[in-house]
Design a protein around this motif. Structure first.
Motif, mmCIF file in Angstrom:
data_model
loop_
_atom_site.group_PDB
_atom_site.id
_atom_site.type_symbol
_atom_site.label_atom_id
_atom_site.label_comp_id
_atom_site.label_asym_id
_atom_site.label_seq_id
_atom_site.Cartn_x
_atom_site.Cartn_y
_atom_site.Cartn_z
ATOM 1 N N ALA A 24 0.836 -1.202 0.000
ATOM 2 C CA ALA A 24 0.000 0.000 0.000
ATOM 3 C C ALA A 24 0.868 1.247 0.000
ATOM 4 C CB ALA A 24 -0.930 -0.013 1.209
ATOM 5 N N PHE A 25 1.960 1.220 0.761
ATOM 6 C CA PHE A 25 2.856 2.383 0.766
ATOM 7 C C PHE A 25 3.437 2.625 -0.624
ATOM 8 C CE2 PHE A 25 7.088 4.205 0.855
ATOM 9 C CZ PHE A 25 6.861 5.399 1.530
ATOM 10 N N ASP A 26 3.864 1.568 -1.301
ATOM 11 C CA ASP A 26 4.423 1.712 -2.644
ATOM 12 C C ASP A 26 3.431 2.386 -3.589
ATOM 13 O OD1 ASP A 26 6.770 0.458 -1.853
ATOM 14 O OD2 ASP A 26 6.090 -1.529 -2.501
ATOM 15 N N LEU A 27 2.168 1.957 -3.518
ATOM 16 C CA LEU A 27 1.160 2.495 -4.425
ATOM 17 C C LEU A 27 0.791 3.931 -4.072
ATOM 18 C CD1 LEU A 27 -1.072 -0.696 -4.673
ATOM 19 C CD2 LEU A 27 0.327 0.277 -6.504
ATOM 20 N N VAL A 28 0.648 4.206 -2.780
ATOM 21 C CA VAL A 28 0.317 5.570 -2.361
ATOM 22 C C VAL A 28 1.453 6.523 -2.711
ATOM 23 C CG1 VAL A 28 -0.098 7.055 -0.361
ATOM 24 C CG2 VAL A 28 -1.285 4.865 -0.541
ATOM 25 N N SER A 29 2.672 6.145 -2.406
ATOM 26 C CA SER A 29 3.811 7.029 -2.668
ATOM 27 C C SER A 29 4.035 7.229 -4.166
ATOM 28 C CB SER A 29 5.075 6.489 -2.010
ATOM 29 O OG SER A 29 5.425 5.210 -2.528
ATOM 30 N N ALA A 30 3.687 6.236 -4.974
ATOM 31 C CA ALA A 30 3.889 6.344 -6.422
ATOM 32 C C ALA A 30 2.827 7.202 -7.092
ATOM 33 C CB ALA A 30 3.907 4.954 -7.055
ATOM 34 N N HIS A 31 1.593 7.170 -6.575
ATOM 35 C CA HIS A 31 0.478 7.755 -7.322
ATOM 36 C C HIS A 31 -0.253 8.898 -6.627
ATOM 37 C CE1 HIS A 31 1.049 4.578 -10.176
ATOM 38 N NE2 HIS A 31 0.653 3.626 -9.351
ATOM 39 N N ASN B 107 -1.859 14.119 -3.062
ATOM 40 C CA ASN B 107 -2.700 14.596 -1.969
ATOM 41 C C ASN B 107 -1.788 14.789 -0.766
ATOM 42 O OD1 ASN B 107 -4.347 14.520 0.442
ATOM 43 N ND2 ASN B 107 -6.024 13.684 -0.769
ATOM 44 N N PRO B 108 -1.708 15.982 -0.196
ATOM 45 C CA PRO B 108 -0.737 16.220 0.875
ATOM 46 C C PRO B 108 -0.946 15.355 2.109
ATOM 47 C CG PRO B 108 -2.239 18.079 0.638
ATOM 48 C CD PRO B 108 -2.447 17.207 -0.552
ATOM 49 N N SER B 109 -2.156 14.848 2.290
ATOM 50 C CA SER B 109 -2.455 14.030 3.461
ATOM 51 C C SER B 109 -2.520 12.543 3.145
ATOM 52 C CB SER B 109 -3.779 14.477 4.100
ATOM 53 O OG SER B 109 -3.698 15.804 4.568
ATOM 54 N N ALA B 110 -2.001 12.143 1.997
ATOM 55 C CA ALA B 110 -2.146 10.749 1.563
ATOM 56 C C ALA B 110 -1.523 9.763 2.544
ATOM 57 C CB ALA B 110 -1.526 10.573 0.178
ATOM 58 N N PHE B 111 -0.474 10.158 3.251
ATOM 59 C CA PHE B 111 0.167 9.239 4.195
ATOM 60 C C PHE B 111 -0.805 8.772 5.262
ATOM 61 C CE2 PHE B 111 2.938 8.087 7.775
ATOM 62 C CZ PHE B 111 3.855 7.259 7.140
ATOM 63 N N LEU B 112 -1.834 9.570 5.581
ATOM 64 C CA LEU B 112 -2.815 9.178 6.586
ATOM 65 C C LEU B 112 -3.608 7.948 6.146
ATOM 66 C CD1 LEU B 112 -4.275 12.661 7.643
ATOM 67 C CD2 LEU B 112 -2.142 11.549 8.331
ATOM 68 N N ALA B 113 -3.633 7.695 4.848
ATOM 69 C CA ALA B 113 -4.326 6.504 4.358
ATOM 70 C C ALA B 113 -3.690 5.226 4.874
ATOM 71 C CB ALA B 113 -4.336 6.496 2.827
ATOM 72 N N LEU B 114 -2.440 5.318 5.343
ATOM 73 C CA LEU B 114 -1.706 4.147 5.822
ATOM 74 C C LEU B 114 -1.857 3.943 7.316
ATOM 75 C CD1 LEU B 114 1.503 4.890 3.734
ATOM 76 C CD2 LEU B 114 -0.338 3.295 3.143
ATOM 77 N N ASN B 115 -2.732 4.731 7.961
ATOM 78 C CA ASN B 115 -2.950 4.600 9.399
ATOM 79 C C ASN B 115 -3.401 3.197 9.784
ATOM 80 O OD1 ASN B 115 -2.292 7.237 9.946
ATOM 81 N ND2 ASN B 115 -4.375 7.903 10.459
ATOM 82 N N SER B 116 -3.098 2.814 11.008
ATOM 83 C CA SER B 116 -3.591 1.556 11.547
ATOM 84 C C SER B 116 -5.117 1.563 11.540
ATOM 85 C CB SER B 116 -3.101 1.370 12.987
ATOM 86 O OG SER B 116 -1.701 1.392 13.058
ATOM 87 N N GLY B 117 -5.711 0.419 11.228
ATOM 88 C CA GLY B 117 -7.161 0.303 11.196
ATOM 89 C C GLY B 117 -7.765 0.508 9.827
ATOM 90 N N ASN B 118 -7.004 1.067 8.896
ATOM 91 C CA ASN B 118 -7.513 1.214 7.534
ATOM 92 C C ASN B 118 -7.336 -0.074 6.754
ATOM 93 O OD1 ASN B 118 -8.109 3.849 8.143
ATOM 94 N ND2 ASN B 118 -6.413 4.731 6.982
ATOM 95 N N GLU B 119 -8.194 -0.267 5.772
ATOM 96 C CA GLU B 119 -8.101 -1.408 4.871
ATOM 97 C C GLU B 119 -7.824 -0.888 3.461
ATOM 98 O OE1 GLU B 119 -11.458 -4.040 5.248
ATOM 99 O OE2 GLU B 119 -11.468 -3.889 7.444
ATOM 100 N N PHE B 120 -7.395 -1.795 2.588
ATOM 101 C CA PHE B 120 -6.964 -1.384 1.252
ATOM 102 C C PHE B 120 -7.643 -2.235 0.190
ATOM 103 C CE2 PHE B 120 -3.527 -0.660 4.285
ATOM 104 C CZ PHE B 120 -3.433 0.727 4.195
ATOM 105 N N PHE B 121 -8.195 -1.535 -0.800
ATOM 106 C CA PHE B 121 -8.832 -2.205 -1.920
ATOM 107 C C PHE B 121 -7.902 -2.171 -3.120
ATOM 108 C CE2 PHE B 121 -11.228 -1.884 -5.905
ATOM 109 C CZ PHE B 121 -11.931 -3.082 -5.868
ATOM 110 N N LEU B 122 -7.633 -3.342 -3.673
ATOM 111 C CA LEU B 122 -6.819 -3.490 -4.871
ATOM 112 C C LEU B 122 -7.631 -4.198 -5.940
ATOM 113 C CD1 LEU B 122 -3.573 -4.834 -3.140
ATOM 114 C CD2 LEU B 122 -3.981 -2.486 -3.869
#
Length: 329
Positions: free
Chosen positions: A4-11, A14-29
């Motif tokens: 998830a970090f690879d995809l968020v950092s690549a694409h 959004n200045p707050s995108a790192f918050l998407a990696l918070n504990s408790g979040n899920e990821f759809f691929l």
């Protein structure tokens, strides 16, 4: 498979995108698309942060696949902290989209504390120095000093929240965290007096067209000398600028910078009125005015509108669930 970090950092742009990696979040691929959607289940809703983080040609397709996933579970999507391009995309999918606030960013290649506009800020920084505040970067992941630093920061967090009042709950989902799977990518600067931590600021990575750092969590003790947080941040700015970072983002503040001219077609008039009311009278919900005052003293070069999107029409149940899941109510 990329993380998830690879995809968020690549694409992400959004200045707050790192918050998407918070504990408790899920990821759809979705194997058909290069990207990821970050979300959190919330009863009959999926609460999404930041829109689809995907390659330009995959953004719309990934969002459609995510919406299909939500529909298969009979859930509706609420998306928060969307950028302007996201807002248009979600509106085209039948969402009700409203501006929710704004984020602020400083171009470090142009930043300076010189000149008359920064006299008060320089005075506060000098006052903190005279009071004996010393700034240092700590690494909670470093086993040599992690236990002492983390324990003291945890204590400061509890004191900070207690000072807000008995009924105050710490916001979640819309703010960062210390710890978590990506803690190693964060930086923490502390202010101490006689070896005791009186304040800290954490800085997370920021990606996209304005890469650099996000001024994330900030905490101070009630007895911290005036200017402590300003001294911490100015020291961090010097450090990250010297290391090559180009932007410092101060992140999203809800209920501020609202402008009817920035709304997208189909915006809800009721939601707009509620958000404006909260901006004028909602200090018990969120200290937007105080946050805006702190951010504006650094003379941000860029102000970006951010949006919230409700799938279909806005219902009282959706608003309630958003408030509950973010601890705003």
């Amino acid at each position: 498979m990329p993380s998830a970090f690879d995809l968020v950092s690549a694409h992400a742009d959004n200045p707050s995108a790192f918050l998407a990696l918070n504990s408790g979040n899920e990821f759809f691929l979705d194997e058909r698309h290069d990207g990821v959607c970050a979300f959190r289940p919330a009863r009959r809703h999926l609460l999404q942060l930041g829109g689809p983080f995907a390659a330009p040609g995959d953004r719309a397709g990934l969002l459609d696949a995510f919406l299909e996933r939500a529909a298969s579970g009979r859930r509706r999507v609420i998306a928060v902290q969307l950028q302007a391009d996201d807002a248009q995309l979600y509106a085209s999918r039948g969402f009700t989209v409203n501006q929710m606030g704004a984020s602020y960013a400083v171009d470090l290649t142009r930043f300076t504390l010189r000149g008359s506009p920064f006299v008060r800020l320089r005075n506060k920084i000098s006052r903190a120095r005279r009071a004996g505040v010393e700034v240092a970067e700590v690494d909670p992941t470093d086993a040599s000093d992690a236990s002492d630093a983390s324990g003291e920061l945890d204590l400061l967090d509890r004191e900070w929240l207690r000072e807000k009042g008995k009924r105050t709950k710490e916001l979640r989902f819309l703010v960062g965290e210390r710890g978590g799977a990506e803690e190693k990518r964060q930086r923490v600067f502390t202010g101490t007096v006689d070896g005791r931590i009186v304040g800290y600021v954490s800085y997370s990575p920021a990606f996209g067209s304005r890469p650099g750092r996000l001024h994330d969590l900030s905490r101070r003790r009630a007895d911290a000398p005036p200017g402590t947080m300003e001294l911490i941040n100015s020291t961090a700015i010097e450090r990250i600028t010297a290391e090559g970072d180009k932007w410092l983002h101060f992140g999203f503040t809800p209920f501020v910078g609202l402008d009817p001219a920035l709304e997208v077609p189909g915006a809800s008039g009721t939601v707009a009125r509620v958000l404006r009311f909260l901006g004028e009278h909602g200090e018990r919900v969120y200290p937007a005015a105080a946050q805006l005052d702190y951010k504006e003293k650094w003379a941000p070069h860029v102000v970006l509108p951010e949006y919230i999107a409700f799938q279909g029409r806005v219902t009282p149940g959706a608003l309630w669930r958003l408030g509950r899941e973010t601890n705003a109510i």
